[in-house]
Design a protein around this motif. Structure first.
Motif, short mmCIF file in Angstrom:
data_model
loop_
_atom_site.label_atom_id
_atom_site.label_comp_id
_atom_site.label_asym_id
_atom_site.label_seq_id
_atom_site.Cartn_x
_atom_site.Cartn_y
_atom_site.Cartn_z
N UNK A 24 -11.46 0.14 37.51
CA UNK A 24 -12.90 -0.61 37.62
C UNK A 24 -13.29 -1.17 36.31
N UNK A 25 -13.50 -2.63 36.33
CA UNK A 25 -13.81 -3.33 35.01
C UNK A 25 -15.19 -2.82 34.58
N UNK A 26 -15.48 -2.20 33.23
CA UNK A 26 -16.90 -1.85 32.90
C UNK A 26 -17.55 -2.94 32.53
N UNK A 27 -19.07 -2.87 32.67
CA UNK A 27 -19.82 -4.13 31.93
C UNK A 27 -19.84 -4.16 30.47
N UNK A 28 -20.29 -5.42 30.13
CA UNK A 28 -20.28 -5.42 28.59
C UNK A 28 -21.17 -4.27 28.04
N UNK A 29 -22.17 -4.19 28.52
CA UNK A 29 -23.00 -3.12 28.06
C UNK A 29 -22.51 -1.70 28.05
N UNK A 30 -21.66 -1.46 28.94
CA UNK A 30 -21.16 0.00 28.96
C UNK A 30 -20.09 -0.10 27.69
N UNK A 31 -19.45 -1.10 27.68
CA UNK A 31 -18.30 -1.30 26.65
C UNK A 31 -19.25 -1.18 25.10
N UNK A 32 -20.22 -1.75 25.04
CA UNK A 32 -20.78 -1.77 23.70
C UNK A 32 -21.40 -0.31 23.24
N UNK A 33 -21.81 0.20 24.63
CA UNK A 33 -22.68 1.44 24.09
C UNK A 33 -21.58 2.52 23.82
N UNK A 34 -20.50 2.38 24.54
CA UNK A 34 -19.25 3.35 24.37
C UNK A 34 -18.71 3.14 22.89
N UNK A 35 -18.54 1.92 22.45
CA UNK A 35 -18.08 1.57 21.13
C UNK A 35 -19.04 2.22 19.77
N UNK A 36 -20.38 1.84 20.36
CA UNK A 36 -21.42 2.26 19.20
C UNK A 36 -21.27 3.63 19.06
N UNK A 37 -21.22 4.33 20.08
CA UNK A 37 -21.59 5.83 19.99
C UNK A 37 -20.11 6.43 19.28
N UNK A 38 -18.84 5.99 19.86
CA UNK A 38 -17.85 6.36 19.13
C UNK A 38 -17.65 6.00 17.55
N UNK A 39 -18.33 5.02 17.31
CA UNK A 39 -18.30 4.41 15.92
C UNK A 39 -19.20 5.50 15.20
N UNK A 40 -20.46 5.26 15.65
CA UNK A 40 -21.36 6.41 14.99
C UNK A 40 -20.89 7.78 14.81
N UNK A 41 -20.30 8.24 15.65
CA UNK A 41 -19.76 9.60 15.64
C UNK A 41 -18.72 9.58 14.57
N UNK A 42 -17.53 8.71 14.53
CA UNK A 42 -16.86 8.54 13.46
C UNK A 42 -17.32 8.60 12.12
N UNK A 43 -18.41 7.86 11.93
CA UNK A 43 -19.08 7.54 10.63
C UNK A 43 -19.64 8.80 10.18
N UNK A 44 -20.14 9.60 10.88
CA UNK A 44 -20.57 10.96 10.63
C UNK A 44 -19.50 11.96 10.25
N UNK A 45 -18.35 11.83 11.10
CA UNK A 45 -17.14 12.83 11.10
C UNK A 45 -16.70 12.49 9.37
N UNK A 46 -16.80 11.39 9.26
CA UNK A 46 -16.06 11.37 7.80
C UNK A 46 -17.14 11.15 6.65
N UNK A 47 -18.50 10.97 6.89
CA UNK A 47 -19.52 11.46 5.97
C UNK A 47 -19.45 13.15 5.77
N UNK A 48 -19.34 13.79 7.01
CA UNK A 48 -19.40 15.25 6.77
C UNK A 48 -18.07 15.76 5.94
N UNK A 49 -16.92 14.86 6.26
CA UNK A 49 -15.66 15.34 5.69
C UNK A 49 -15.71 15.19 4.15
N UNK A 50 -16.43 14.01 3.70
CA UNK A 50 -15.92 13.65 2.41
C UNK A 50 -17.12 13.73 1.44
#
Length: 227
Positions: A13-39
């Motif tokens: 099932x093809x997700x909507x553009x809004x769903x894609x953007x939301x998933x990408x945003x939260x994944x990216x924010x989480x990754x930013x914090x992961x590497x902030x905490x690590x470094x």
């Protein structure tokens, strides 16, 4: 073979553009914090050395602090090796949630560890445990978030979504540099040495929990859900 591939593509099932953007945003924010905490540990090593590894030889004290910093890098491949297979078995989202919880706990342990003057070597042991958790978490987050981003992307934007992985990695490092620099200028060296160095770890743990809650509200990638 082409018919099978087409059927597999159609069944997702093809997700909507809004769903894609939301998933990408939260994944990216989480990754930013992961590497902030690590470094961020590396930017505060001079204060950590004085707090947990006091010595008349300041160089030896600093080397001990950086040795603990290296523990996180040693734990990273172990985290990737153990959590990596779970990405395919349990899902990308589940591993990303586990890694975020571990990073939050690791940062919290470093931030609240008692100093050598209060608890002796126990404080240093807690810091080592925190770094182990951070490294293990970073190893699991690296692969799972990369797959998560690419699989949420539209077929024509996989390169763009995949680039967010590296943007977040170095974004977390830059965030740590600026946060520690601003905090140091506001508090001064004495307050930073006494208690201010703990703030970046506590802030990182708190923000990781916020992102963890937000990540729970997104679904796994359409590719994994279909599989």
């Amino acid at each position: 073979m082409a018919a099978i591939d087409n059927a597999a593509t159609i069944s997702i099932t093809a997700p909507t553009p809004a769903q894609r953007r939301r998933a990408a945003t939260l994944a990216t924010l989480g990754n930013v914090l992961e590497w902030y905490d690590f470094t961020v540990y590396g930017f505060l090593a001079v204060y950590i050395a004085a707090t947990f590894f006091p010595s008349d030889d300041h160089v030896a004290s600093l080397l001990a602090a950086f040795a603990v910093f290296a523990v996180g890098f040693i734990a990273r491949p172990l985290g990737a090796l153990i959590l990596g297979p779970l990405v395919d078995k349990r899902g990308r989202k589940s591993v990303m949630l586990v890694s975020m919880m571990m990073m939050a706990l690791g940062s919290l342990l470093v931030g609240v560890a008692p100093s050598y003057a209060v608890a002796g070597a126990l404080g240093a042991g807690i810091v080592v445990l925190g770094r182990l958790l951070q490294g293990f978490s970073a190893g699991g987050e690296f692969g799972s978030s990369a797959v998560f981003l690419v699989e949420w992307a539209d077929e024509r934007k996989r390169g763009l979504f995949g680039s967010f992985h590296q943007i977040a990695t170095y974004g977390g490092l830059i965030f740590g540099v600026f946060f520690v620099a601003i905090l140091s200028s506001l508090l001064g060296p004495e307050n930073m040495a006494a208690w201010g160095w703990r703030i970046p770890f506590l802030v990182g743990a708190a923000l990781a929990i916020v992102v963890l809650v937000l990540r729970r509200r997104i679904t796994d990638t359409p590719v994994f859900a279909d599989a």
